[in-house]
Design an enzyme around this catalytic site. Sequence first.
Site, PDB file in Angstrom:
ATOM      1  N   LYS A  92      38.060  -9.409 -24.555  1.00 22.55           N
ATOM      2  CA  LYS A  92      37.805  -8.184 -25.320  1.00 22.55           C
ATOM      3  C   LYS A  92      36.517  -7.509 -24.827  1.00 22.55           C
ATOM      4  O   LYS A  92      36.491  -6.299 -24.620  1.00 22.55           O
ATOM      5  CB  LYS A  92      37.652  -8.515 -26.809  1.00 22.55           C
ATOM      6  N   ASN A  93      35.470  -8.305 -24.645  1.00 29.45           N
ATOM      7  CA  ASN A  93      34.172  -7.709 -24.322  1.00 29.45           C
ATOM      8  C   ASN A  93      34.094  -7.176 -22.893  1.00 29.45           C
ATOM      9  O   ASN A  93      33.122  -6.511 -22.536  1.00 29.45           O
ATOM     10  CB  ASN A  93      33.039  -8.703 -24.575  1.00 29.45           C
ATOM     11  N   VAL A 116      17.133  -8.373 -22.974  1.00 30.50           N
ATOM     12  CA  VAL A 116      18.476  -8.341 -22.412  1.00 30.50           C
ATOM     13  C   VAL A 116      19.451  -7.729 -23.425  1.00 30.50           C
ATOM     14  O   VAL A 116      19.533  -8.181 -24.557  1.00 30.50           O
ATOM     15  CB  VAL A 116      18.938  -9.764 -22.035  1.00 30.50           C
ATOM     16  N   SER A 117      20.153  -6.706 -23.014  1.00 28.98           N
ATOM     17  CA  SER A 117      21.171  -6.085 -23.873  1.00 28.98           C
ATOM     18  C   SER A 117      22.426  -5.847 -23.050  1.00 28.98           C
ATOM     19  O   SER A 117      22.404  -5.138 -22.036  1.00 28.98           O
ATOM     20  CB  SER A 117      20.648  -4.755 -24.426  1.00 28.98           C
ATOM     21  N   VAL A 118      23.516  -6.437 -23.505  1.00 31.90           N
ATOM     22  CA  VAL A 118      24.789  -6.291 -22.803  1.00 31.90           C
ATOM     23  C   VAL A 118      25.229  -4.829 -22.845  1.00 31.90           C
ATOM     24  O   VAL A 118      25.559  -4.221 -21.828  1.00 31.90           O
ATOM     25  CB  VAL A 118      25.857  -7.203 -23.461  1.00 31.90           C
ATOM     26  N   CYS A 128      30.006  -5.037 -36.476  1.00 32.92           N
ATOM     27  CA  CYS A 128      29.799  -6.248 -37.271  1.00 32.92           C
ATOM     28  C   CYS A 128      28.490  -6.189 -38.033  1.00 32.92           C
ATOM     29  O   CYS A 128      27.496  -5.645 -37.549  1.00 32.92           O
ATOM     30  CB  CYS A 128      29.738  -7.454 -36.342  1.00 32.92           C
ATOM     31  N   ARG A 135      20.959  -4.102 -35.128  1.00 28.08           N
ATOM     32  CA  ARG A 135      21.563  -3.657 -33.871  1.00 28.08           C
ATOM     33  C   ARG A 135      21.223  -2.199 -33.537  1.00 28.08           C
ATOM     34  O   ARG A 135      22.081  -1.313 -33.562  1.00 28.08           O
ATOM     35  CB  ARG A 135      23.074  -3.858 -33.913  1.00 28.08           C
ATOM     36  N   PRO A 136      19.978  -1.936 -33.210  1.00 26.58           N
ATOM     37  CA  PRO A 136      19.575  -0.568 -32.892  1.00 26.58           C
ATOM     38  C   PRO A 136      20.091  -0.096 -31.532  1.00 26.58           C
ATOM     39  O   PRO A 136      20.704  -0.866 -30.793  1.00 26.58           O
ATOM     40  CB  PRO A 136      18.045  -0.661 -32.875  1.00 26.58           C
ATOM     41  N   VAL A 137      19.817   1.179 -31.207  1.00 30.60           N
ATOM     42  CA  VAL A 137      20.268   1.733 -29.920  1.00 30.60           C
ATOM     43  C   VAL A 137      19.099   2.277 -29.104  1.00 30.60           C
ATOM     44  O   VAL A 137      19.285   3.097 -28.226  1.00 30.60           O
ATOM     45  CB  VAL A 137      21.337   2.845 -30.115  1.00 30.60           C
ATOM     46  N   ASP A 138      17.888   1.805 -29.415  1.00 31.37           N
ATOM     47  CA  ASP A 138      16.709   2.340 -28.732  1.00 31.37           C
ATOM     48  C   ASP A 138      16.747   2.146 -27.215  1.00 31.37           C
ATOM     49  O   ASP A 138      16.309   3.010 -26.457  1.00 31.37           O
ATOM     50  CB  ASP A 138      15.412   1.764 -29.337  1.00 31.37           C
ATOM     51  N   ARG A 195      30.913  -1.070 -32.755  1.00 32.62           N
ATOM     52  CA  ARG A 195      29.660  -0.711 -32.128  1.00 32.62           C
ATOM     53  C   ARG A 195      29.840  -0.308 -30.655  1.00 32.62           C
ATOM     54  O   ARG A 195      29.187   0.620 -30.168  1.00 32.62           O
ATOM     55  CB  ARG A 195      28.703  -1.904 -32.228  1.00 32.62           C
ATOM     56  N   ASP A 226      28.052 -15.565 -29.543  1.00 31.34           N
ATOM     57  CA  ASP A 226      29.424 -15.387 -30.037  1.00 31.34           C
ATOM     58  C   ASP A 226      30.157 -16.714 -30.245  1.00 31.34           C
ATOM     59  O   ASP A 226      31.296 -16.716 -30.726  1.00 31.34           O
ATOM     60  CB  ASP A 226      30.235 -14.509 -29.070  1.00 31.34           C
ATOM     61  N   ILE A 264      19.512 -14.319 -30.754  1.00 34.82           N
ATOM     62  CA  ILE A 264      19.954 -12.980 -30.334  1.00 34.82           C
ATOM     63  C   ILE A 264      20.017 -12.006 -31.513  1.00 34.82           C
ATOM     64  O   ILE A 264      19.500 -10.891 -31.436  1.00 34.82           O
ATOM     65  CB  ILE A 264      21.347 -13.036 -29.648  1.00 34.82           C
ATOM     66  N   ARG A 295      40.245  -8.140 -34.922  1.00 29.05           N
ATOM     67  CA  ARG A 295      39.442  -7.340 -33.989  1.00 29.05           C
ATOM     68  C   ARG A 295      39.305  -8.062 -32.655  1.00 29.05           C
ATOM     69  O   ARG A 295      39.192  -7.406 -31.622  1.00 29.05           O
ATOM     70  CB  ARG A 295      38.029  -7.110 -34.558  1.00 29.05           C
TER      71      ARG A 295
HETATM   72  C1  UD1 Z   1      27.517  -7.628 -26.958  1.00 28.83           C
HETATM   73  C2  UD1 Z   1      28.848  -8.215 -27.365  1.00 28.83           C
HETATM   74  C3  UD1 Z   1      28.687  -9.136 -28.562  1.00 28.83           C
HETATM   75  C4  UD1 Z   1      27.620 -10.190 -28.271  1.00 28.83           C
HETATM   76  C5  UD1 Z   1      26.332  -9.542 -27.779  1.00 28.83           C
HETATM   77  C6  UD1 Z   1      25.305 -10.553 -27.323  1.00 28.83           C
HETATM   78  C7  UD1 Z   1      30.541  -6.607 -26.742  1.00 28.83           C
HETATM   79  C8  UD1 Z   1      31.570  -5.638 -27.175  1.00 28.83           C
HETATM   80  N1  UD1 Z   1      29.787  -7.157 -27.681  1.00 28.83           N
HETATM   81  O1  UD1 Z   1      27.057  -6.860 -28.066  1.00 28.83           O
HETATM   82  O2  UD1 Z   1      29.947  -9.761 -28.818  1.00 28.83           O
HETATM   83  O3  UD1 Z   1      27.346 -10.910 -29.460  1.00 28.83           O
HETATM   84  O4  UD1 Z   1      26.600  -8.675 -26.663  1.00 28.83           O
HETATM   85  O5  UD1 Z   1      25.816 -11.349 -26.333  1.00 28.83           O
HETATM   86  O6  UD1 Z   1      30.434  -6.918 -25.571  1.00 28.83           O
HETATM   87  N2  UD1 Z   1      19.101  -4.458 -29.062  1.00 28.83           N
HETATM   88  C9  UD1 Z   1      18.074  -3.617 -29.381  1.00 28.83           C
HETATM   89  N3  UD1 Z   1      18.130  -2.315 -28.994  1.00 28.83           N
HETATM   90  C10 UD1 Z   1      19.196  -1.814 -28.303  1.00 28.83           C
HETATM   91  C11 UD1 Z   1      20.251  -2.686 -27.973  1.00 28.83           C
HETATM   92  C12 UD1 Z   1      20.189  -3.986 -28.354  1.00 28.83           C
HETATM   93  O7  UD1 Z   1      17.098  -4.041 -29.999  1.00 28.83           O
HETATM   94  O8  UD1 Z   1      19.195  -0.610 -28.002  1.00 28.83           O
HETATM   95  C13 UD1 Z   1      19.054  -5.876 -29.462  1.00 28.83           C
HETATM   96  C14 UD1 Z   1      20.169  -6.248 -30.450  1.00 28.83           C
HETATM   97  O9  UD1 Z   1      19.811  -5.900 -31.759  1.00 28.83           O
HETATM   98  C15 UD1 Z   1      20.264  -7.739 -30.246  1.00 28.83           C
HETATM   99  C16 UD1 Z   1      19.978  -7.883 -28.741  1.00 28.83           C
HETATM  100  O10 UD1 Z   1      19.320  -6.682 -28.341  1.00 28.83           O
HETATM  101  O11 UD1 Z   1      19.273  -8.391 -30.981  1.00 28.83           O
HETATM  102  C17 UD1 Z   1      21.183  -8.108 -27.871  1.00 28.83           C
HETATM  103  O12 UD1 Z   1      22.197  -7.192 -28.227  1.00 28.83           O
HETATM  104  P1  UD1 Z   1      23.254  -6.626 -27.156  1.00 28.83           P
HETATM  105  O13 UD1 Z   1      23.295  -7.544 -25.987  1.00 28.83           O
HETATM  106  O14 UD1 Z   1      22.958  -5.195 -26.916  1.00 28.83           O
HETATM  107  O15 UD1 Z   1      24.609  -6.761 -27.969  1.00 28.83           O
HETATM  108  P2  UD1 Z   1      25.870  -5.826 -27.865  1.00 28.83           P
HETATM  109  O16 UD1 Z   1      25.963  -5.243 -26.502  1.00 28.83           O
HETATM  110  O17 UD1 Z   1      25.935  -4.912 -29.032  1.00 28.83           O
END
Ligand code: UD1
Length: 429
Positions: A22-23, A172-174, A126, A131-134, A102, A316, A338, A408
Site C-alpha cells: 500500500k505504502n 526522516v520523513s517518508v 490515522c 503529523r504536521p506538514v512543515d 494523509r 507500522d 516515530i 484501508r
Molecule cells: C509513512 C507511512 C506510514 C508510516 C510512516 C513512518 C505511507 C502512506 N505512510 O507516513 O505508514 O507509519 O511513514 O514510517 O507511506 N513529520 C513532521 N513534519 C512533517 C512530516 C513529518 O514533523 O512535515 C514527522 C511526523 O509527525 C512523524 C515523523 O515525522 O513523527 C515521520 O513521519 P513520516 O515519515 O512523514 O510519516 P508519513 O509519511 O506520514
Amino acid sequence: MDRIRLRGGGPLEGTIPISGAKNAALPLMIASLLTDETLTLENVPRLRDVQQLFHILANHGTDWSVEGKRAGQNDMTGQTVHLCARAIVDTTAPYELVSTMRASFWVIGPLVARMGVARVSLPGGCAIGTRPVDFFIQGLEQLGAEIEIDQGYAIARAPNGLVGARIDLPRVSVGATHTLLMAAALAKGETLITNAAREPEVVDLANCLIAMGAKIEGAGTSEISIQGVERLRGARHRVLPDRIETGTYAMAVAMTGGDVTLEHARGDLLTAPLAILERAGAEISETNRGIRIRRNGAGIAAVDVETDPFPGFPTDLQAQFMALMTTAKGTSHITETIFENRFMHVQELARLGANIHLDGQVATIEGVERLRGAPVMATDLRASVSLVIAGLVAEGETTINRVYHLDRGFERLEDKLGRCGADIERISG
Ligand code: UD1
C-alpha cells in the site's frame, strides 16, 4: 459497519499470498500526475486507500482503469492499473476527498511541479499524533514555491516552475521524501535531499520515476540527488511486496504457532523485524516462493524493541509486535520513537487480558499465560490488526468493531487467515 469475529484456536498452517505494498502503491499512483502519458502499475493491492486515491486523482483529471483478470489470476492476484493524467483539469484537492487519508496531501508535489499551482487540503488520516506538514512546506519553498495556508488549505505557487535546491530534512520523513522527490523530478536544475527516508517504498518510487525518464541517484541512501528534466513519460512498473503485511502475518504465525509460507514476500525488506522474531523464537527461512515462518512447541521469548526509520524496526509493526509480546515469557519493552500517540491499541489489548504499562513513549509488557476474548474497537490501521493477532490466541470469542480501518491497509485479511485455519469471519452491517 462491518465487524470481525474470531475465536482463538490452533496453529496457522498453509500459504498466505502477500499483496503489493500500500505504502508504495499510493505514491506511485500519485506520480502519474507528473506526466500526460499513461503510467501502468502492476500488483496494486485492492484496498480502501487505493480506491480513495483513484477518486482524488480523477478529480484532478486522471483517467484510470483496472485491467480485467487474465488466465491464471485469481482474487488474490494484484491488479494492474492504468493511470493517465493527460490534462490536469483541477489543481485543488478538496477537504472531502483528502481528509481521510494523509498520503493524499502528497499530490501537492507533482501538481505544483507540473502546473505551477496546487491547492491541497491539509491532511487527516490515522489518529496517531499530530503529523504536521512543515517539512513539505519548507522543502517546496526551497524549490522556489510560495506557500500560503488559507482556510485549511495549503496553496503552493510556482508560476515559473520549481528550481532545484539543497533540502536538508530536519528528521526522516517518508512522505516529505516522496513529495520532494516527485517535485524535484520536474524542477530546473539539481536538487539534493539530505536526511532522506531510506524506506524501500522510496526506492520503488524512484525506480518508477527513473523509468518515466527522471534522473535520480542515491534512492535508498540518506542523500538523494535529482537532476530535473523538462518532461516525464509513461512507464510500466510493478509495485513491490508489502513488508508490513508480511511482518504482520509473520507475527501472527509466531503468536499461534504453525508453519506458513508468505508467498511473494521479500526478506530483505524487513531484515530487522525478522531478526527480532527469530530472537523471540520463530524459525524463518527464505524459499523461492517467499518467506517460510514456523514456530513449533516452545513459547515466545520477551524481546525489547525500539521503532526507527528504515532499516530499523518499523513503527507500522509496533502494535502487532506488542500483541505478540502479551503472551511472551517475561517482560518486554517497546519504545515508539516515530509517532507520539501510537499506543491506542494498549487499552484494547488490555481488554483481552494483556498486562501493559505505559510510560511516555515506552510500553512495558508483562507476558501473561493467556488472553481472553472480548469485544474490542479498532482505532487505527495497524492497531486494529494487532487485535486480530491477539484474538487468534485469545480463549473464546473476540469481536473487533470499526474494521473499516483494517480495510484501508489489509487486503482480504479474513480470507488469508481463514485459509490457514483461523476461525475468523466478517459480519457485515
Ligand atoms: C509513512 C507511512 C506510514 C508510516 C510512516 C513512518 C505511507 C502512506 N505512510 O507516513 O505508514 O507509519 O511513514 O514510517 O507511506 N513529520 C513532521 N513534519 C512533517 C512530516 C513529518 O514533523 O512535515 C514527522 C511526523 O509527525 C512523524 C515523523 O515525522 O513523527 C515521520 O513521519 P513520516 O515519515 O512523514 O510519516 P508519513 O509519511 O506520514
